[in-house]
Design a protein around this motif. Structure first.
Motif, PDB file in Angstrom:
ATOM      1  N   VAL A  37       0.852  -1.187   0.000  1.00  0.00           N
ATOM      2  CA  VAL A  37       0.000   0.000   0.000  1.00  0.00           C
ATOM      3  C   VAL A  37       0.889   1.239   0.000  1.00  0.00           C
ATOM      4  N   GLN A  38       0.322   2.331  -0.436  1.00  0.00           N
ATOM      5  CA  GLN A  38       1.040   3.607  -0.479  1.00  0.00           C
ATOM      6  C   GLN A  38       0.554   4.513   0.642  1.00  0.00           C
ATOM      7  N   PRO A  39       1.383   5.461   1.091  1.00  0.00           N
ATOM      8  CA  PRO A  39       0.904   6.423   2.083  1.00  0.00           C
ATOM      9  C   PRO A  39      -0.329   7.144   1.526  1.00  0.00           C
ATOM     10  N   GLY A  40      -1.338   7.288   2.351  1.00  0.00           N
ATOM     11  CA  GLY A  40      -2.549   7.966   1.926  1.00  0.00           C
ATOM     12  C   GLY A  40      -3.541   7.087   1.187  1.00  0.00           C
ATOM     13  N   GLN A  41      -3.194   5.836   0.938  1.00  0.00           N
ATOM     14  CA  GLN A  41      -4.119   4.925   0.248  1.00  0.00           C
ATOM     15  C   GLN A  41      -5.297   4.606   1.161  1.00  0.00           C
ATOM     16  N   ALA A  42      -6.484   4.491   0.551  1.00  0.00           N
ATOM     17  CA  ALA A  42      -7.707   4.188   1.309  1.00  0.00           C
ATOM     18  C   ALA A  42      -8.548   3.168   0.559  1.00  0.00           C
ATOM     19  N   THR A  43      -9.455   2.566   1.291  1.00  0.00           N
ATOM     20  CA  THR A  43     -10.406   1.615   0.724  1.00  0.00           C
ATOM     21  C   THR A  43     -11.660   2.368   0.314  1.00  0.00           C
ATOM     22  N   GLN A  44     -12.245   2.000  -0.817  1.00  0.00           N
ATOM     23  CA  GLN A  44     -13.512   2.603  -1.235  1.00  0.00           C
ATOM     24  C   GLN A  44     -14.569   2.289  -0.189  1.00  0.00           C
ATOM     25  N   GLY A  45     -15.339   3.254   0.192  1.00  0.00           N
ATOM     26  CA  GLY A  45     -16.435   3.024   1.131  1.00  0.00           C
ATOM     27  C   GLY A  45     -16.251   3.695   2.465  1.00  0.00           C
ATOM     28  N   GLY A  46     -15.035   4.071   2.814  1.00  0.00           N
ATOM     29  CA  GLY A  46     -14.800   4.816   4.039  1.00  0.00           C
ATOM     30  C   GLY A  46     -14.955   4.023   5.319  1.00  0.00           C
ATOM     31  N   VAL A  47     -14.936   4.755   6.417  1.00  0.00           N
ATOM     32  CA  VAL A  47     -14.967   4.217   7.771  1.00  0.00           C
ATOM     33  C   VAL A  47     -16.125   4.865   8.519  1.00  0.00           C
ATOM     34  N   ASP A  48     -16.862   4.063   9.289  1.00  0.00           N
ATOM     35  CA  ASP A  48     -17.959   4.564  10.118  1.00  0.00           C
ATOM     36  C   ASP A  48     -17.838   3.998  11.523  1.00  0.00           C
ATOM     37  N   VAL A  49     -18.258   4.765  12.500  1.00  0.00           N
ATOM     38  CA  VAL A  49     -18.405   4.282  13.873  1.00  0.00           C
ATOM     39  C   VAL A  49     -19.801   4.704  14.322  1.00  0.00           C
ATOM     40  N   THR A  50     -20.618   3.755  14.756  1.00  0.00           N
ATOM     41  CA  THR A  50     -21.969   4.062  15.218  1.00  0.00           C
ATOM     42  C   THR A  50     -22.110   3.725  16.687  1.00  0.00           C
ATOM     43  N   GLN A  51     -23.061   4.393  17.330  1.00  0.00           N
ATOM     44  CA  GLN A  51     -23.399   4.134  18.733  1.00  0.00           C
ATOM     45  C   GLN A  51     -24.895   3.893  18.815  1.00  0.00           C
ATOM     46  N   ASP A  52     -25.276   2.834  19.476  1.00  0.00           N
ATOM     47  CA  ASP A  52     -26.691   2.552  19.708  1.00  0.00           C
ATOM     48  C   ASP A  52     -26.930   2.541  21.208  1.00  0.00           C
ATOM     49  N   ALA A  53     -27.879   3.358  21.651  1.00  0.00           N
ATOM     50  CA  ALA A  53     -28.220   3.410  23.075  1.00  0.00           C
ATOM     51  C   ALA A  53     -28.955   2.134  23.466  1.00  0.00           C
ATOM     52  N   VAL A  54     -28.530   1.557  24.572  1.00  0.00           N
ATOM     53  CA  VAL A  54     -29.185   0.381  25.159  1.00  0.00           C
ATOM     54  C   VAL A  54     -29.302   0.655  26.654  1.00  0.00           C
ATOM     55  N   PRO A  55     -30.188  -0.040  27.338  1.00  0.00           N
ATOM     56  CA  PRO A  55     -30.289   0.192  28.785  1.00  0.00           C
ATOM     57  C   PRO A  55     -28.937  -0.016  29.478  1.00  0.00           C
ATOM     58  N   GLY A  56     -28.492   1.000  30.176  1.00  0.00           N
ATOM     59  CA  GLY A  56     -27.232   0.919  30.912  1.00  0.00           C
ATOM     60  C   GLY A  56     -25.995   1.296  30.126  1.00  0.00           C
ATOM     61  N   GLY A  57     -26.153   1.715  28.880  1.00  0.00           N
ATOM     62  CA  GLY A  57     -24.963   2.101  28.129  1.00  0.00           C
ATOM     63  C   GLY A  57     -25.208   2.215  26.639  1.00  0.00           C
ATOM     64  N   ARG A  58     -24.176   1.892  25.872  1.00  0.00           N
ATOM     65  CA  ARG A  58     -24.223   1.996  24.416  1.00  0.00           C
ATOM     66  C   ARG A  58     -23.487   0.817  23.795  1.00  0.00           C
ATOM     67  N   ILE A  59     -23.875   0.480  22.578  1.00  0.00           N
ATOM     68  CA  ILE A  59     -23.140  -0.480  21.765  1.00  0.00           C
ATOM     69  C   ILE A  59     -22.453   0.330  20.666  1.00  0.00           C
ATOM     70  N   VAL A  60     -21.140   0.222  20.572  1.00  0.00           N
ATOM     71  CA  VAL A  60     -20.363   0.928  19.554  1.00  0.00           C
ATOM     72  C   VAL A  60     -19.943  -0.101  18.512  1.00  0.00           C
ATOM     73  N   THR A  61     -20.216   0.195  17.236  1.00  0.00           N
ATOM     74  CA  THR A  61     -19.840  -0.699  16.141  1.00  0.00           C
ATOM     75  C   THR A  61     -18.989   0.083  15.156  1.00  0.00           C
TER      76      THR A  61
END
Length: 149
Positions: free
Chosen positions: A89-113
């Motif tokens: 890989v080269q510096p600055g190379q990326a995968t098509q589609g990007g990166v996501d981080v989601t949070q879902d509220a649940v009783p007592g906290g959150r689920i991070v995916t």
């Protein structure tokens, strides 16, 4: 008198082992991903984007290199450095589609995916402090997301 021949000295199997050690670390080697993403080497820009997205998740203390847990960004940074050193890989190379981080509220906290190109590469639960639990239940139910490209 005949000299005994050394075993395993440069045979085809040994050459295959050397070639296998020079393979880049691909998403499919370490994450349960499918399709085109599974065959792509972990890229430096994806690792940096995952780190930035993880840091946007409020109130989460992600483990760093000092141990104590798993961070998709921490692993991706190491893999991307290895892949870059191999020239895969080269510096600055990326995968098509990007990166996501989601949070879902649940009783007592959150689920991070955590996602790369829409496929999950990490998931963990975050417990809220007792005072924060009341606030979360009262007003912040739902999903939030941080996206980096």
């Amino acid at each position: 008198m005949a000299q005994p021949q050394p075993r395993g000295g440069g045979g085809a199997d040994e050459q295959k082992d050397d070639a296998a050690r020079q393979e880049p670390i691909k998403y499919g080697d370490v994450y349960a991903v499918k399709g085109e993403l599974a065959g792509q080497p972990i890229a430096p820009r994806d690792a940096a984007a995952m780190r930035a997205a993880e840091e946007q998740v409020e109130g989460v203390q992600l483990p760093r290199e000092s141990g104590g847990g798993f961070s998709a960004a921490g692993f991706m940074e190491q893999a991307a450095q290895y892949n870059q050193a191999l020239g895969a890989v080269q510096p600055g190379q990326a995968t098509q589609g990007g990166v996501d981080v989601t949070q879902d509220a649940v009783p007592g906290g959150r689920i991070v995916t955590e996602f790369v190109a829409g496929q999950a590469v990490g998931q963990y639960a975050v417990a809220e402090a007792p005072a924060e639990q009341a606030k979360a239940v009262a007003g912040s139910e739902g999903t939030t997301a941080a996206r980096r490209n």
